[in-house]
Design a protein around this motif. Structure first.
Motif, PDB file in Angstrom:
ATOM      1  N   SER A 120      -1.691  51.230  -3.604  1.00  0.00           N
ATOM      2  CA  SER A 120      -1.800  49.978  -4.350  1.00  0.00           C
ATOM      3  C   SER A 120      -0.651  49.822  -5.351  1.00  0.00           C
ATOM      4  O   SER A 120       0.067  50.771  -5.652  1.00  0.00           O
ATOM      5  CB  SER A 120      -3.126  49.947  -5.114  1.00  0.00           C
ATOM      6  OG  SER A 120      -3.095  50.884  -6.182  1.00  0.00           O
ATOM      7  N   GLN A 121      -0.553  48.629  -5.890  1.00  0.00           N
ATOM      8  CA  GLN A 121       0.467  48.372  -6.896  1.00  0.00           C
ATOM      9  C   GLN A 121       0.230  49.228  -8.139  1.00  0.00           C
ATOM     10  O   GLN A 121       1.178  49.763  -8.709  1.00  0.00           O
ATOM     11  CB  GLN A 121       0.482  46.895  -7.275  1.00  0.00           C
ATOM     12  CG  GLN A 121       1.586  46.570  -8.266  1.00  0.00           C
ATOM     13  CD  GLN A 121       1.756  45.078  -8.484  1.00  0.00           C
ATOM     14  OE1 GLN A 121       1.132  44.263  -7.837  1.00  0.00           O
ATOM     15  NE2 GLN A 121       2.622  44.733  -9.423  1.00  0.00           N
ATOM     16  N   GLN A 122      -1.027  49.396  -8.555  1.00  0.00           N
ATOM     17  CA  GLN A 122      -1.320  50.234  -9.720  1.00  0.00           C
ATOM     18  C   GLN A 122      -0.917  51.686  -9.455  1.00  0.00           C
ATOM     19  O   GLN A 122      -0.335  52.347 -10.307  1.00  0.00           O
ATOM     20  CB  GLN A 122      -2.799  50.161 -10.109  1.00  0.00           C
ATOM     21  CG  GLN A 122      -3.132  50.958 -11.364  1.00  0.00           C
ATOM     22  CD  GLN A 122      -2.341  50.489 -12.578  1.00  0.00           C
ATOM     23  OE1 GLN A 122      -2.434  49.338 -12.976  1.00  0.00           O
ATOM     24  NE2 GLN A 122      -1.537  51.365 -13.163  1.00  0.00           N
ATOM     25  N   ALA A 124       1.379  52.643  -7.440  1.00  0.00           N
ATOM     26  CA  ALA A 124       2.846  52.654  -7.437  1.00  0.00           C
ATOM     27  C   ALA A 124       3.381  52.724  -8.871  1.00  0.00           C
ATOM     28  O   ALA A 124       4.316  53.478  -9.151  1.00  0.00           O
ATOM     29  CB  ALA A 124       3.390  51.429  -6.715  1.00  0.00           C
ATOM     30  N   LEU A 125       2.795  51.954  -9.765  1.00  0.00           N
ATOM     31  CA  LEU A 125       3.229  51.985 -11.166  1.00  0.00           C
ATOM     32  C   LEU A 125       2.979  53.361 -11.787  1.00  0.00           C
ATOM     33  O   LEU A 125       3.807  53.873 -12.538  1.00  0.00           O
ATOM     34  CB  LEU A 125       2.513  50.891 -11.966  1.00  0.00           C
ATOM     35  CG  LEU A 125       2.933  49.454 -11.613  1.00  0.00           C
ATOM     36  CD1 LEU A 125       1.990  48.447 -12.269  1.00  0.00           C
ATOM     37  CD2 LEU A 125       4.372  49.196 -12.008  1.00  0.00           C
ATOM     38  N   ILE A 155       4.423  51.497  -0.106  1.00  0.00           N
ATOM     39  CA  ILE A 155       4.225  51.324  -1.544  1.00  0.00           C
ATOM     40  C   ILE A 155       4.065  49.834  -1.819  1.00  0.00           C
ATOM     41  O   ILE A 155       5.019  49.064  -1.716  1.00  0.00           O
ATOM     42  CB  ILE A 155       5.410  51.917  -2.338  1.00  0.00           C
ATOM     43  CG1 ILE A 155       5.569  53.412  -2.005  1.00  0.00           C
ATOM     44  CG2 ILE A 155       5.206  51.704  -3.829  1.00  0.00           C
ATOM     45  CD1 ILE A 155       6.809  54.055  -2.592  1.00  0.00           C
ATOM     46  N   MET A 156       2.838  49.430  -2.131  1.00  0.00           N
ATOM     47  CA  MET A 156       2.510  48.015  -2.330  1.00  0.00           C
ATOM     48  C   MET A 156       3.056  47.499  -3.668  1.00  0.00           C
ATOM     49  O   MET A 156       3.376  48.271  -4.554  1.00  0.00           O
ATOM     50  CB  MET A 156       0.988  47.802  -2.311  1.00  0.00           C
ATOM     51  CG  MET A 156       0.316  48.313  -1.073  1.00  0.00           C
ATOM     52  SD  MET A 156       0.850  47.361   0.345  1.00  0.00           S
ATOM     53  CE  MET A 156      -0.220  47.990   1.590  1.00  0.00           C
ATOM     54  N   GLY A 157       3.088  46.186  -3.777  1.00  0.00           N
ATOM     55  CA  GLY A 157       3.516  45.565  -5.024  1.00  0.00           C
ATOM     56  C   GLY A 157       4.983  45.195  -4.965  1.00  0.00           C
ATOM     57  O   GLY A 157       5.548  44.957  -3.897  1.00  0.00           O
ATOM     58  N   GLU A 158       5.581  45.151  -6.127  1.00  0.00           N
ATOM     59  CA  GLU A 158       6.975  44.733  -6.218  1.00  0.00           C
ATOM     60  C   GLU A 158       7.892  45.743  -5.549  1.00  0.00           C
ATOM     61  O   GLU A 158       7.799  46.947  -5.796  1.00  0.00           O
ATOM     62  CB  GLU A 158       7.378  44.590  -7.692  1.00  0.00           C
ATOM     63  CG  GLU A 158       6.727  43.423  -8.378  1.00  0.00           C
ATOM     64  CD  GLU A 158       7.308  43.211  -9.757  1.00  0.00           C
ATOM     65  OE1 GLU A 158       8.527  43.419  -9.934  1.00  0.00           O
ATOM     66  OE2 GLU A 158       6.528  42.839 -10.637  1.00  0.00           O
ATOM     67  N   ARG A 159       8.784  45.238  -4.739  1.00  0.00           N
ATOM     68  CA  ARG A 159       9.725  46.105  -4.021  1.00  0.00           C
ATOM     69  C   ARG A 159      10.602  46.898  -4.993  1.00  0.00           C
ATOM     70  O   ARG A 159      10.961  48.041  -4.718  1.00  0.00           O
ATOM     71  CB  ARG A 159      10.574  45.256  -3.080  1.00  0.00           C
ATOM     72  CG  ARG A 159      11.484  46.078  -2.210  1.00  0.00           C
ATOM     73  CD  ARG A 159      12.213  45.208  -1.185  1.00  0.00           C
ATOM     74  NE  ARG A 159      13.142  45.985  -0.413  1.00  0.00           N
ATOM     75  CZ  ARG A 159      12.894  46.526   0.764  1.00  0.00           C
ATOM     76  NH1 ARG A 159      11.704  46.368   1.300  1.00  0.00           N
ATOM     77  NH2 ARG A 159      13.816  47.209   1.408  1.00  0.00           N
ATOM     78  N   VAL A 161       9.765  48.252  -7.770  1.00  0.00           N
ATOM     79  CA  VAL A 161       9.029  49.444  -8.211  1.00  0.00           C
ATOM     80  C   VAL A 161       9.127  50.522  -7.129  1.00  0.00           C
ATOM     81  O   VAL A 161       9.423  51.682  -7.420  1.00  0.00           O
ATOM     82  CB  VAL A 161       7.550  49.109  -8.535  1.00  0.00           C
ATOM     83  CG1 VAL A 161       6.742  50.371  -8.785  1.00  0.00           C
ATOM     84  CG2 VAL A 161       7.468  48.176  -9.733  1.00  0.00           C
ATOM     85  N   ALA A 162       8.910  50.126  -5.885  1.00  0.00           N
ATOM     86  CA  ALA A 162       8.998  51.073  -4.769  1.00  0.00           C
ATOM     87  C   ALA A 162      10.403  51.664  -4.677  1.00  0.00           C
ATOM     88  O   ALA A 162      10.567  52.874  -4.490  1.00  0.00           O
ATOM     89  CB  ALA A 162       8.622  50.380  -3.465  1.00  0.00           C
TER      90      ALA A 162
END
Length: 177
Positions: A120-122, A124-125, A155-159, A161-162
């Motif tokens: 998830s995005q969380q 990933a953060l 890795i979900m969310g903003e690219r 961050v990934a």
């Protein structure tokens, strides 16, 4: 003994001396012996163990972890899903900063089942935070069935961050397949 126990290895009996170097494994004995000296830890170098299920990634990473404890390095072994559960629990109990400090201090962090499924995005953060505080200071070993070029899409969310997570992992890294 305390360092070995605190590491939480899934295979605490793993050791470099017992690694099998069968021809089908294509494992370089000289390289593994050199890694067992643990200079990669003092150099804050990361490692990536890639391969299908049952190829010995976990055993190899635990063997290097055991070698590190023999040299008085602190080591923590964690399955990635268990790490995410631990981070979520810490977030809910307002102890996240304390947990992050724990992961910042450990000399060698071994993350098994790395990106076995999309995150998830969380998550990933959270990973970005851990990778950032360890970057160029501490070593991390990643054990994965997924080739490195497939990590970004898991890795979900903003690219961005990934990409930032991967940037902190793949620079200054050795890879064992």
């Amino acid at each position: 003994y305390r360092l070995l126990k605190n590491a939480g290895f899934s295979e605490p009996e793993a050791c470099v001396e017992n690694i099998r170097y069968d021809s089908q494994r294509n494992l370089d004995k000289a390289r593994m012996i050199k890694l067992s000296i643990c200079d990669f830890i003092s150099a804050a170098q990361n490692g990536i163990f890639l391969g299908a299920t049952g190829t010995g990634k976990t055993y190899l990473s635990c063997a290097l972890g055991v070698a590190a404890t023999r040299k008085f390095y602190s080591v923590k072994y964690k399955r990635l899903p268990a790490l995410f559960a631990e981070l979520e629990e810490a977030r809910c109990s307002n102890t996240l900063s304390k947990l992050l400090r724990k992961y910042q201090k450990v000399d060698l962090l071994i993350l098994d089942e790395w990106l076995i499924s999309p995150i998830s995005q969380q998550n990933a953060l959270d990973l970005l935070e851990i990778m950032e505080i360890r970057y160029n200071h501490k070593s991390t070993i990643f054990c994965s069935q997924i080739e490195i070029d497939g990590w970004l899409e898991r890795i979900m969310g903003e690219r961005t961050v990934a990409e930032a997570i991967l940037d902190r992992i793949v620079n200054n890294t050795f890879v064992i397949r």
